[in-house]
Design a protein around this motif. Structure first.
Motif, mmCIF file in Angstrom:
data_model
loop_
_atom_site.group_PDB
_atom_site.id
_atom_site.type_symbol
_atom_site.label_atom_id
_atom_site.label_comp_id
_atom_site.label_asym_id
_atom_site.label_seq_id
_atom_site.Cartn_x
_atom_site.Cartn_y
_atom_site.Cartn_z
ATOM 1 N N GLU A 146 2.586 7.363 6.067
ATOM 2 C CA GLU A 146 1.695 6.527 6.866
ATOM 3 C C GLU A 146 2.330 5.187 7.235
ATOM 4 O O GLU A 146 1.675 4.336 7.848
ATOM 5 C CB GLU A 146 0.391 6.266 6.099
ATOM 6 C CG GLU A 146 -0.457 7.502 5.865
ATOM 7 C CD GLU A 146 -1.121 7.978 7.151
ATOM 8 O OE1 GLU A 146 -1.315 7.162 8.077
ATOM 9 O OE2 GLU A 146 -1.450 9.167 7.237
ATOM 10 N N GLN A 147 3.600 5.005 6.898
ATOM 11 C CA GLN A 147 4.197 3.680 7.035
ATOM 12 C C GLN A 147 4.081 3.092 8.429
ATOM 13 O O GLN A 147 3.550 1.994 8.616
ATOM 14 C CB GLN A 147 5.668 3.714 6.623
ATOM 15 C CG GLN A 147 6.318 2.339 6.687
ATOM 16 C CD GLN A 147 7.809 2.376 6.433
ATOM 17 O OE1 GLN A 147 8.545 3.090 7.092
ATOM 18 N NE2 GLN A 147 8.250 1.601 5.455
ATOM 19 N N LEU A 199 0.836 -1.192 0.000
ATOM 20 C CA LEU A 199 0.000 0.000 0.000
ATOM 21 C C LEU A 199 0.880 1.256 0.000
ATOM 22 O O LEU A 199 2.033 1.217 0.412
ATOM 23 C CB LEU A 199 -0.921 0.003 1.216
ATOM 24 C CG LEU A 199 -1.949 -1.137 1.268
ATOM 25 C CD1 LEU A 199 -2.649 -1.164 2.618
ATOM 26 C CD2 LEU A 199 -2.959 -1.005 0.134
ATOM 27 N N GLY A 200 0.306 2.348 -0.475
ATOM 28 C CA GLY A 200 1.023 3.610 -0.479
ATOM 29 C C GLY A 200 1.745 3.922 -1.772
ATOM 30 O O GLY A 200 2.406 4.961 -1.880
ATOM 31 N N LEU A 233 -6.796 -1.672 4.398
ATOM 32 C CA LEU A 233 -6.013 -2.793 4.896
ATOM 33 C C LEU A 233 -6.925 -3.885 5.457
ATOM 34 O O LEU A 233 -6.727 -5.074 5.175
ATOM 35 C CB LEU A 233 -5.023 -2.325 5.960
ATOM 36 C CG LEU A 233 -4.154 -3.431 6.577
ATOM 37 C CD1 LEU A 233 -3.394 -4.202 5.506
ATOM 38 C CD2 LEU A 233 -3.187 -2.844 7.604
ATOM 39 N N TYR A 279 -2.592 3.564 1.877
ATOM 40 C CA TYR A 279 -2.966 2.930 3.135
ATOM 41 C C TYR A 279 -4.075 3.722 3.797
ATOM 42 O O TYR A 279 -3.978 4.933 3.977
ATOM 43 C CB TYR A 279 -1.788 2.841 4.114
ATOM 44 C CG TYR A 279 -2.283 2.542 5.524
ATOM 45 C CD1 TYR A 279 -2.752 1.271 5.844
ATOM 46 C CD2 TYR A 279 -2.386 3.549 6.487
ATOM 47 C CE1 TYR A 279 -3.281 0.993 7.101
ATOM 48 C CE2 TYR A 279 -2.906 3.279 7.752
ATOM 49 C CZ TYR A 279 -3.355 2.008 8.050
ATOM 50 O OH TYR A 279 -3.894 1.751 9.291
ATOM 51 N N THR A 280 -5.132 3.043 4.172
ATOM 52 C CA THR A 280 -6.120 3.520 5.144
ATOM 53 C C THR A 280 -6.495 2.313 5.985
ATOM 54 O O THR A 280 -6.379 1.165 5.525
ATOM 55 C CB THR A 280 -7.398 4.098 4.506
ATOM 56 O OG1 THR A 280 -8.154 3.020 3.912
ATOM 57 C CG2 THR A 280 -7.079 5.152 3.447
ATOM 58 N N GLY A 320 0.529 2.406 9.612
ATOM 59 C CA GLY A 320 -0.045 1.261 8.918
ATOM 60 C C GLY A 320 0.576 -0.059 9.325
ATOM 61 O O GLY A 320 -0.126 -1.071 9.457
ATOM 62 N N ILE A 346 4.281 -0.652 3.369
ATOM 63 C CA ILE A 346 3.603 0.634 3.178
ATOM 64 C C ILE A 346 4.651 1.695 2.883
ATOM 65 O O ILE A 346 5.627 1.855 3.626
ATOM 66 C CB ILE A 346 2.784 1.028 4.421
ATOM 67 C CG1 ILE A 346 1.655 0.017 4.636
ATOM 68 C CG2 ILE A 346 2.216 2.435 4.276
ATOM 69 C CD1 ILE A 346 0.844 0.235 5.886
ATOM 70 N N VAL A 397 2.840 -6.871 5.308
ATOM 71 C CA VAL A 397 2.391 -5.585 4.789
ATOM 72 C C VAL A 397 3.596 -4.685 4.544
ATOM 73 O O VAL A 397 4.494 -4.589 5.384
ATOM 74 C CB VAL A 397 1.402 -4.902 5.754
ATOM 75 C CG1 VAL A 397 0.998 -3.531 5.237
ATOM 76 C CG2 VAL A 397 0.161 -5.777 5.951
#
Length: 299
Positions: free
Chosen positions: A229-230, A191-192, A208, A203-204, A233, A225, A223
Motif C-alpha cells: 500500500e506504500q 504505518l504498515g 491516516l 495503512y488505511t 498511502g 508506509i 509518512v
C-alpha cells in the motif's frame, strides 16, 4: 509563484535495521556505500536522509563513531538533511539479554546514537515487542526514558523526529513531550508495520486521516508506509499536506518480487508529487520548513 506550501520534503531511508545484503542486492550498509547512495538520491529529489548504521559485519549498531563517519562522508558529497536512528535494529550492538531471558533493545546503545552529529534523530517513545527473523525483542521506553532521550537531543541541538505508530502515540507520549516546546515538531507517522511492531497499524485512508487529526499543534508531518500500500498511502499523505519517505528500509520493491534501488523510489515519488502540483523541497528549503540550522553550523 511557488511557495514553501507547495514544497514536499522527500526523505530517503536507504538501509534500515532489518534487511541484509543477502536479502536485497541494492541495500547500502557501509559508510562509503551509504554516502554514495544518498548522494544519488539527493540528485533525484530527496532532501533528507533517514540513516541507520551497521558494523563492518553488517549487524545493527548506533555507534556514534560509525554514525559520524557516515554523516561526514554524506556532507562531503552533498548538503542533504541528515537524520540518524536511535532505534538501530534487531541484532548486533542493539540487543542485550536481561537476567530473565528477555531480549531488549539496549538503552545505552540508543543514547549513543545521538553522538553522530545529525540534524535530527528519531525518537520512538514506544514500548512494545518487535518481531523479526531474529525473534521477539522488546523496545522498552517508559515515559521517563522518552523524556531523557528528548532532553539529551535538546542538549545537543538535535531536533527530534517523533515516530508515531498509531493515534495513541500522538495523543499520549508525543503530545505530552512536545507541550511547551517550541515548534515546528517533526512527526513521522509509520504505518504498515503491524506484522512487525506490537501496537502498530496498517495503512488505511481512515487511519491516516485520524492520525493527521491527532497531531500536536505546530507539527510538520511525514509518512512512512511499508508494504504494497506504500505508494497509494504516500499519495494520500501528499494530498493531506504531508511529506513522504521512501527507500529500501520501508519497502524493498516497487514491483513485487523485483528489488529496487533507492534512487528509483525517489524518482517515482517525485513523479507522483509533481503530478499533484508539488515540487520537491531542496535541503535549504527543508531546513526552513523544519526550523533547522544551516549545514555549516556546528553539530
Amino acid at each position: 509563484m511557488t511557495t514553501l506550501r507547495d514544497k514536499v520534503i522527500i526523505t530517503v531511508a536507504p538501509t534500515g535495521g532489518f534487511l541484509t545484503k543477502a536479502d536485497h542486492p541494492y541495500i547500502p550498509t557501509q559508510p562509503e556505500e551509504i554516502a554514495a547512495d544518498v548522494t544519488r538520491c539527493q540528485s533525484a529529489g530527496a532532501s533528507m536522509a533517514a540513516l541507520h548504521a551497521r558494523r563492518p559485519d553488517d549487524a545493527a549498531t548506533c555507534n556514534a563513531g560509525i554514525y559520524r563517519r557516515i554523516n561526514d562522508l554524506v556532507r562531503a558529497r552533498c548538503d542533504i538533511v541528515i537524520n540518524n536512528s536511535t532505534g538501530g535494529g534487531v541484532n548486533g550492538d542493539m540487543v542485550r539479554t536481561r537476567a530473565d531471558g528477555t531480549r531488549v533493545v539496549d538503552w545505552s546503545a540508543r543514547l549513543d546514537g545521538l553522538g553522530g552529529g545529525a540534524d535530527t534523530c528519531t525518537l520512538d517513545a514506544i514500548t512494545g515487542y518487535v518481531s523479526s527473523s531474529f525473534g521477539e525483542i522488546l523496545m522498552d521506553t517508559p515515559p521517563s526514558r522518552a523524556a531523557e532521550l528528548a532532553a539529551a537531543m535538546q542538549a545537543r541541538g538535535i531536533k527530534p523526529e517523533w515516530e508515531a505508530f498509531g493515534p495513541s502515540h500522538l495523543l499520549q507520549e508525543i503530545r505530552t513531550l512536545t507541550a511547551g516546546e517550541p515548534g515546528p515538531h517533526l512527526v513521522n507517522m509509520v504505518l504498515g508495520l503491524d506484522r512487525t511492531f506490537q501496537n502498530a497499524l496498517p495503512y488505511t485512508p481512515a487511519i491516516l486521516q485520524q492520525m493527521v487529526a491527532a497531531l500536536p499543534a505546530d507539527s510538520v508531518f511525514s509518512v512512512s508506509i511499508s508494504g504494497v500500500e506504500q505508494m497509494r498511502g504516500l499519495t494520500h499523505a501528499l494530498v493531506l499536506g504531508g511529506h513522504v519517505r521512501v527507500g529500501i528500509e520501508d519497502n524493498p520493491c516497487l514491483v513485487p518480487g523485483e528489488p529496487t534501488e533507492n534512487v528509483r523510489f525517489v524518482e517515482h515519488i517525485v513523479g507522483i508529487a509533481e503530478r499533484l502540483g508539488l515540487t520537491p523541497a531542496t535541503p535549504d528549503e527543508t531546513r526552513q520548513i523544519l526550523g533547522l540550522k544551516g549545514p555549516s553550523d556546528e553539530h
